[in-house]
Design a protein around this motif. Sequence first.
Motif, PDB file in Angstrom:
ATOM      1  N   ARG A  98       0.835  -1.214   0.000  1.00 22.92           N
ATOM      2  CA  ARG A  98       0.000   0.000   0.000  1.00 22.92           C
ATOM      3  C   ARG A  98       0.862   1.253   0.000  1.00 22.92           C
ATOM      4  O   ARG A  98       0.541   2.234  -0.678  1.00 22.92           O
ATOM      5  CB  ARG A  98      -0.947  -0.014   1.199  1.00 22.92           C
ATOM      6  CG  ARG A  98      -2.097  -0.962   1.015  1.00 22.92           C
ATOM      7  CD  ARG A  98      -3.119  -0.830   2.126  1.00 22.92           C
ATOM      8  NE  ARG A  98      -4.215  -1.739   1.876  1.00 22.92           N
ATOM      9  CZ  ARG A  98      -4.820  -2.460   2.795  1.00 22.92           C
ATOM     10  NH1 ARG A  98      -4.438  -2.383   4.049  1.00 22.92           N
ATOM     11  NH2 ARG A  98      -5.804  -3.260   2.477  1.00 22.92           N
ATOM     12  N   LEU A  99       1.940   1.226   0.746  1.00 25.64           N
ATOM     13  CA  LEU A  99       2.851   2.369   0.775  1.00 25.64           C
ATOM     14  C   LEU A  99       3.489   2.573  -0.594  1.00 25.64           C
ATOM     15  O   LEU A  99       3.558   3.693  -1.105  1.00 25.64           O
ATOM     16  CB  LEU A  99       3.920   2.166   1.850  1.00 25.64           C
ATOM     17  CG  LEU A  99       4.920   3.293   2.042  1.00 25.64           C
ATOM     18  CD1 LEU A  99       4.212   4.595   2.399  1.00 25.64           C
ATOM     19  CD2 LEU A  99       5.918   2.918   3.119  1.00 25.64           C
ATOM     20  N   ARG A 100       3.945   1.502  -1.205  1.00 21.70           N
ATOM     21  CA  ARG A 100       4.529   1.595  -2.549  1.00 21.70           C
ATOM     22  C   ARG A 100       3.508   2.123  -3.547  1.00 21.70           C
ATOM     23  O   ARG A 100       3.820   2.954  -4.403  1.00 21.70           O
ATOM     24  CB  ARG A 100       5.032   0.229  -3.011  1.00 21.70           C
ATOM     25  CG  ARG A 100       6.267  -0.229  -2.294  1.00 21.70           C
ATOM     26  CD  ARG A 100       6.684  -1.595  -2.773  1.00 21.70           C
ATOM     27  NE  ARG A 100       7.834  -2.075  -2.039  1.00 21.70           N
ATOM     28  CZ  ARG A 100       8.281  -3.316  -2.089  1.00 21.70           C
ATOM     29  NH1 ARG A 100       7.663  -4.202  -2.853  1.00 21.70           N
ATOM     30  NH2 ARG A 100       9.331  -3.668  -1.390  1.00 21.70           N
ATOM     31  N   GLN A 101       2.279   1.628  -3.431  1.00 14.77           N
ATOM     32  CA  GLN A 101       1.223   2.092  -4.327  1.00 14.77           C
ATOM     33  C   GLN A 101       0.992   3.592  -4.149  1.00 14.77           C
ATOM     34  O   GLN A 101       0.846   4.325  -5.132  1.00 14.77           O
ATOM     35  CB  GLN A 101      -0.072   1.327  -4.067  1.00 14.77           C
ATOM     36  CG  GLN A 101      -1.218   1.774  -4.966  1.00 14.77           C
ATOM     37  CD  GLN A 101      -2.535   1.132  -4.577  1.00 14.77           C
ATOM     38  OE1 GLN A 101      -2.760   0.837  -3.403  1.00 14.77           O
ATOM     39  NE2 GLN A 101      -3.392   0.924  -5.560  1.00 14.77           N
ATOM     40  N   VAL A 106       1.297   9.045  -6.302  1.00  9.11           N
ATOM     41  CA  VAL A 106       1.683  10.452  -6.176  1.00  9.11           C
ATOM     42  C   VAL A 106       2.670  10.830  -7.278  1.00  9.11           C
ATOM     43  O   VAL A 106       2.530  11.870  -7.922  1.00  9.11           O
ATOM     44  CB  VAL A 106       2.273  10.753  -4.774  1.00  9.11           C
ATOM     45  CG1 VAL A 106       2.932  12.119  -4.731  1.00  9.11           C
ATOM     46  CG2 VAL A 106       1.183  10.641  -3.716  1.00  9.11           C
ATOM     47  N   ALA A 107       3.650   9.983  -7.507  1.00  5.26           N
ATOM     48  CA  ALA A 107       4.646  10.270  -8.548  1.00  5.26           C
ATOM     49  C   ALA A 107       3.992  10.354  -9.920  1.00  5.26           C
ATOM     50  O   ALA A 107       4.324  11.236 -10.726  1.00  5.26           O
ATOM     51  CB  ALA A 107       5.736   9.204  -8.534  1.00  5.26           C
ATOM     52  N   ALA A 108       3.049   9.464 -10.191  1.00  7.23           N
ATOM     53  CA  ALA A 108       2.367   9.479 -11.490  1.00  7.23           C
ATOM     54  C   ALA A 108       1.508  10.725 -11.651  1.00  7.23           C
ATOM     55  O   ALA A 108       1.520  11.366 -12.711  1.00  7.23           O
ATOM     56  CB  ALA A 108       1.514   8.219 -11.646  1.00  7.23           C
ATOM     57  N   ARG A 109       0.771  11.088 -10.608  1.00  4.91           N
ATOM     58  CA  ARG A 109      -0.104  12.275 -10.678  1.00  4.91           C
ATOM     59  C   ARG A 109       0.707  13.560 -10.859  1.00  4.91           C
ATOM     60  O   ARG A 109       0.271  14.465 -11.548  1.00  4.91           O
ATOM     61  CB  ARG A 109      -0.953  12.377  -9.414  1.00  4.91           C
ATOM     62  CG  ARG A 109      -2.091  11.392  -9.405  1.00  4.91           C
ATOM     63  CD  ARG A 109      -3.023  11.618  -8.243  1.00  4.91           C
ATOM     64  NE  ARG A 109      -4.027  10.564  -8.224  1.00  4.91           N
ATOM     65  CZ  ARG A 109      -4.585  10.095  -7.128  1.00  4.91           C
ATOM     66  NH1 ARG A 109      -4.260  10.587  -5.949  1.00  4.91           N
ATOM     67  NH2 ARG A 109      -5.480   9.148  -7.201  1.00  4.91           N
ATOM     68  N   SER A 112       6.299  13.140 -11.783  1.00  8.18           N
ATOM     69  CA  SER A 112       7.596  13.278 -11.131  1.00  8.18           C
ATOM     70  C   SER A 112       8.738  12.733 -11.972  1.00  8.18           C
ATOM     71  O   SER A 112       8.595  11.721 -12.665  1.00  8.18           O
ATOM     72  CB  SER A 112       7.598  12.531  -9.787  1.00  8.18           C
ATOM     73  OG  SER A 112       6.607  13.047  -8.935  1.00  8.18           O
ATOM     74  N   GLY A 113       9.861  13.401 -11.861  1.00  7.28           N
ATOM     75  CA  GLY A 113      11.091  12.915 -12.446  1.00  7.28           C
ATOM     76  C   GLY A 113      11.828  12.047 -11.438  1.00  7.28           C
ATOM     77  O   GLY A 113      11.370  11.869 -10.300  1.00  7.28           O
ATOM     78  N   PRO A 114      12.984  11.518 -11.832  1.00  2.58           N
ATOM     79  CA  PRO A 114      13.736  10.616 -10.945  1.00  2.58           C
ATOM     80  C   PRO A 114      14.071  11.217  -9.578  1.00  2.58           C
ATOM     81  O   PRO A 114      13.945  10.536  -8.563  1.00  2.58           O
ATOM     82  CB  PRO A 114      15.011  10.316 -11.732  1.00  2.58           C
ATOM     83  CG  PRO A 114      14.644  10.566 -13.155  1.00  2.58           C
ATOM     84  CD  PRO A 114      13.612  11.659 -13.138  1.00  2.58           C
ATOM     85  N   ALA A 115      14.452  12.466  -9.530  1.00  4.19           N
ATOM     86  CA  ALA A 115      14.827  13.084  -8.247  1.00  4.19           C
ATOM     87  C   ALA A 115      13.630  13.170  -7.310  1.00  4.19           C
ATOM     88  O   ALA A 115      13.750  12.885  -6.111  1.00  4.19           O
ATOM     89  CB  ALA A 115      15.431  14.458  -8.474  1.00  4.19           C
ATOM     90  N   LEU A 120      10.313  11.166  -2.767  1.00  4.93           N
ATOM     91  CA  LEU A 120       9.081  10.563  -2.257  1.00  4.93           C
ATOM     92  C   LEU A 120       9.382   9.260  -1.509  1.00  4.93           C
ATOM     93  O   LEU A 120       8.834   9.011  -0.439  1.00  4.93           O
ATOM     94  CB  LEU A 120       8.098  10.281  -3.396  1.00  4.93           C
ATOM     95  CG  LEU A 120       7.372  11.478  -3.994  1.00  4.93           C
ATOM     96  CD1 LEU A 120       6.662  11.079  -5.283  1.00  4.93           C
ATOM     97  CD2 LEU A 120       6.390  12.063  -2.986  1.00  4.93           C
ATOM     98  N   VAL A 121      10.249   8.442  -2.092  1.00  5.62           N
ATOM     99  CA  VAL A 121      10.615   7.187  -1.446  1.00  5.62           C
ATOM    100  C   VAL A 121      11.319   7.478  -0.129  1.00  5.62           C
ATOM    101  O   VAL A 121      11.035   6.845   0.892  1.00  5.62           O
ATOM    102  CB  VAL A 121      11.491   6.318  -2.375  1.00  5.62           C
ATOM    103  CG1 VAL A 121      12.058   5.120  -1.622  1.00  5.62           C
ATOM    104  CG2 VAL A 121      10.693   5.869  -3.584  1.00  5.62           C
ATOM    105  N   TRP A 122      12.230   8.423  -0.134  1.00 10.52           N
ATOM    106  CA  TRP A 122      12.978   8.785   1.076  1.00 10.52           C
ATOM    107  C   TRP A 122      12.026   9.259   2.170  1.00 10.52           C
ATOM    108  O   TRP A 122      12.146   8.882   3.325  1.00 10.52           O
ATOM    109  CB  TRP A 122      14.020   9.847   0.754  1.00 10.52           C
ATOM    110  CG  TRP A 122      14.726  10.362   1.960  1.00 10.52           C
ATOM    111  CD1 TRP A 122      14.566  11.562   2.549  1.00 10.52           C
ATOM    112  CD2 TRP A 122      15.698   9.660   2.737  1.00 10.52           C
ATOM    113  NE1 TRP A 122      15.373  11.676   3.647  1.00 10.52           N
ATOM    114  CE2 TRP A 122      16.071  10.518   3.791  1.00 10.52           C
ATOM    115  CE3 TRP A 122      16.273   8.405   2.648  1.00 10.52           C
ATOM    116  CZ2 TRP A 122      17.015  10.141   4.749  1.00 10.52           C
ATOM    117  CZ3 TRP A 122      17.216   8.033   3.602  1.00 10.52           C
ATOM    118  CH2 TRP A 122      17.571   8.906   4.632  1.00 10.52           C
TER     119      TRP A 122
END
Length: 130
Positions: A98-101, A106-109, A112-115, A120-122
Amino acid sequence: MSGETRHTIGDLARRTGLSVKTIRYYADSGIVPPTGRSPAGYRLFDAEAVARLELVRTLRDLGVDLAAIRRVVNHEVPLHDVTAAHAEALAVQIRVLRLRQAVLTVAARRGSGPAEVDELVWTACPRTRV
């Protein structure tokens, strides 16, 4: 034999939907040992062995590993202890998924770029960083 119904591996395969190879493996590894042999040398299994095999199949379907199943069928650990431990492990996996999802959503909406994905992961999972 005392009139009790005995089943061959082929009978068990048809009855349980497991392959002959799988049943033979369980028999050879002592998880579901045969209860006898036919005059022709075929392994035979009684009703208790059938029930044991059905339990093994069900636990495997639920993702329980063979080592834990072996401890259950050998009465080394109660079934409820194994199922409780595996249920908790699944709960942890579900929380992680669920956290990964959430991070990916959020990244898709945001587009987001790699940074930003890294940030977000951090932010979401600081313990996973090395």
